[in-house]
Design a protein around this motif. Sequence first.
Motif, mmCIF file in Angstrom:
data_model
loop_
_atom_site.group_PDB
_atom_site.id
_atom_site.type_symbol
_atom_site.label_atom_id
_atom_site.label_comp_id
_atom_site.label_asym_id
_atom_site.label_seq_id
_atom_site.Cartn_x
_atom_site.Cartn_y
_atom_site.Cartn_z
ATOM 1 N N LEU A 79 43.872 48.560 36.024
ATOM 2 C CA LEU A 79 43.280 48.459 37.513
ATOM 3 C C LEU A 79 41.833 48.936 37.640
ATOM 4 O O LEU A 79 41.045 48.334 38.096
ATOM 5 N N ALA A 82 39.542 46.764 36.228
ATOM 6 C CA ALA A 82 39.389 45.365 36.738
ATOM 7 C C ALA A 82 38.264 45.699 38.046
ATOM 8 O O ALA A 82 37.696 44.937 38.311
ATOM 9 N N GLU A 87 36.605 42.272 38.640
ATOM 10 C CA GLU A 87 37.565 40.932 38.320
ATOM 11 C C GLU A 87 38.379 40.511 39.423
ATOM 12 O O GLU A 87 38.268 41.505 40.529
ATOM 13 N N VAL A 89 41.833 39.812 41.134
ATOM 14 C CA VAL A 89 43.324 40.232 40.807
ATOM 15 C C VAL A 89 43.999 39.256 41.887
ATOM 16 O O VAL A 89 43.823 39.172 43.218
ATOM 17 N N LEU A 120 40.789 39.883 45.698
ATOM 18 C CA LEU A 120 42.321 40.085 45.761
ATOM 19 C C LEU A 120 43.178 39.027 46.743
ATOM 20 O O LEU A 120 42.512 38.806 47.881
ATOM 21 N N LEU A 149 43.759 39.200 36.297
ATOM 22 C CA LEU A 149 44.873 40.110 36.140
ATOM 23 C C LEU A 149 45.592 39.661 37.322
ATOM 24 O O LEU A 149 45.456 39.527 38.448
#
Length: 837
Positions: A79, A82, A87, A89, A120, A149
């Motif tokens: 995490l 990321a 990234e 997620v 997210l 992810l």
Amino acid sequence: MTQPNAIWHFPPRSTPSTDFIQAVSHYTSESEGKFAAQLLWQRGIQASGQLDSFVNPEAYLPTPASAFGEEMEWAIARLIKARQSHEKVAIWGDFDADGVTATSVLWEGIGQFFPRGDRLSYVIPNRLKESHGLSIHGLDALADQGITLIVTCDTGSTNLAEIDHANGLGIDIIVTDHHTLPSVRPHVTAIINPRSLPSDHPLAHLSGVAVAYKLIEALYTALPDIPSLPLTQLLDLVAIGLIADLVELKRDCRYLAQVGIRQLQTQVNTPTRPGIAELLKYCRRSGDRPTDISFGIGPRINAISRIHGDAHFCVDLLTSTDIDQCRQLAEATELANLRRKALQRDVEHQVTMRLAELDLSTTGVIVLADAQWPVGVLGLVAGHIAQTYGRPAILLSYPTPQPSHQSAINQRVASADSPSQVLIARGSARSVNAINLYDLVKSQSHLLRSFGGHPFAAGLSLRVDDIQFFADAINQEFRSRYGTAIAQQPVVQADLTVHVADLGRPLFRELSLLEPYGMGNPIPRLLIRHCWFTNVWNRNIQDFNNRKLNYIKTTFNLWDDSVNQGFPGTWWGHYKEDVPDGRCEALVELDYNSAPQRKHKPHYEIRLIAVRPLAVSASPYQVVHHNSLSNTPQPSSQQLLDWRTKTLPSVPGSPGDSFPDPVTPQPLNEEAQPDCIPVEVNQRPATWHDFYDGLNQAQQQNTPLAIAFPPPANQTPLQIWHRLVGIAKYSSRTQQPTSIDELQNILGIGGRSLQLGLSALTALGFRITPASHQITIMAQSPLSESTRDPETPPALSLIQNFITAIEEEQFRQRFFHEVPTSTLQTVANEFLKSPTH
């Protein structure tokens, strides 16, 4: 009324120490604390140190998230990477209350480190169209969005094929879950699952939302300077998921539920979650008790996916701060829950009608399917059916309706218009009596498209054409593992014996010491004997627009000889005709109804769980009376003579042991000597019903009743088991039939215990052939050493059932041998004055 053959089970008698009662009384200012002390003692809390940490969460030291070891370290490292690499997620949740609250915890918790909506997002499968867990098409959609992810919650442990597919798409996966682990670790970055821990570990029973919370706790610890939301503000969501998912509320689970409920009750006056505040208004609760979740918030959250399939807006309901939006979402949730109640009632009625046509004596696992059943309520109905009929229940729904003369279980189902069309049935399974349903379903995995769950609950899908094969195969597997005796009688559990006079605020506040309730610490069920009902009435419940729904509740007042005013109560899902006339014994739960109604202010009341006419009494020690009975008028009396032998052997006996001579016969009332031949009870009673038979006969003949049964044989249950095995081997060698009555007399056991013993013999390789009142026992396969020291299931499980039954039966025999004569006289008088005797 409960099923006629239901077993009413009572805990072994144990008396808490005076010191422990005194310690409990410090927490119960309005009562002596004796009921709470008894209940705590029965549930293994027997020391002051245990009591403090059980009652007061400040006295409990919670287990840190680092207890998950390397898996947690790998998850946090991924995490952080990321976050640093910007990234995208995704959270992959589930549609039940545990999954929705877990999704909400991750949405808010991870959202402190990743911009929500930008980097997210979250995914929740549609309950009516999809199964639990990851799906190939869902992973493909996330890959198209640039997700690299995925963090799962309350799901993912067994999605091995889907995880491999995600790896091929370049997506890493962190699994947070609490369901059954696969035999081989999946190819994931980390898998945080409490089932990897020892069964006695403080975190071993965390639910999905609690595991998600532990991940956020570890992330807060690793990056403490970033979050602006206090970690404690997630605890109300944790409590909702924990209690709604019915996990075992011990150790850290209990701690998280306790502190979470404290956080939840703040939503009434100073709401930080307006959606939860609105839900509490609809269920007319304050959020300070676990039942506010289990009977209020939890069912409403679950109802959304049960009715609409899509549970995404539940996350908005729980996490949004927009008051107007939350009011609209809460109203839609309430409407869905009312609709769910009506559908559940309809399906339960249909299932019950179908079961009336089946031979349940040969059915270990109930498997039924219907095209008209809404899949969203099948889990609820399956749970009710499993509890009612004392065996696992699997209910399925399939997409194409059948002609009215066909049945999905009794006939093969055609594939409608297209021969190539594959019709898939989906449904839910629920278990009882410690039967591992997950393993049973898994044994038929070759017939299933998908399945998942845990020992008491599972979801599954399979081809409609395979339903009959599945039903036959899982019943065959059940018989090979458990025999037949385990599925024959449903069980209802009692915890404490009270009188109606005991009900009310002091007892309610005393028992609330044990809250929050859950698996391993269930809501106390109170046994009330010699009671009756008045003002019995039933009606359909109404929604908030005063529209009647097809869901029944019966209201009543409960009385016994200890009161001059009845106590109010409710029996959900039953009509007034279900309440028996005359004297009964009832199992109830004490509750506080905080919802003001037209004619009633907030008040204490009982929920009726089970009821039966008093004559069905099945346990010897449940008839011990409180002093209040001695103050009631006795309209009739029966002279009793105590001719029992009062001395038991001091050492364990063998079949050849002799017992001391009986004491000189003495009447209970020494002034009234018998002038006629008394009726004798000369066989050891197993229940009070045996004693009542003698009373009736003596009353009809106008003679005394002589209690003349001998003392119980002093053999241990294991000695009786070895003797039964020896008899089986002898009968097999001689090939001679054995009388069932003779076998019971030799072993000194009752009919039900003998049947359990014969089931255990069957598991060891014996074949039992009944004929009239005899049986023939033959060894149909080589007998293993397990006949002397069994270590493998299913024999071990069935032998343990036999031994447990013998222990209970021996307790009853000793009770009747040692019960004070004054108690026998009180019971006799009370029985004779009963209008139903």
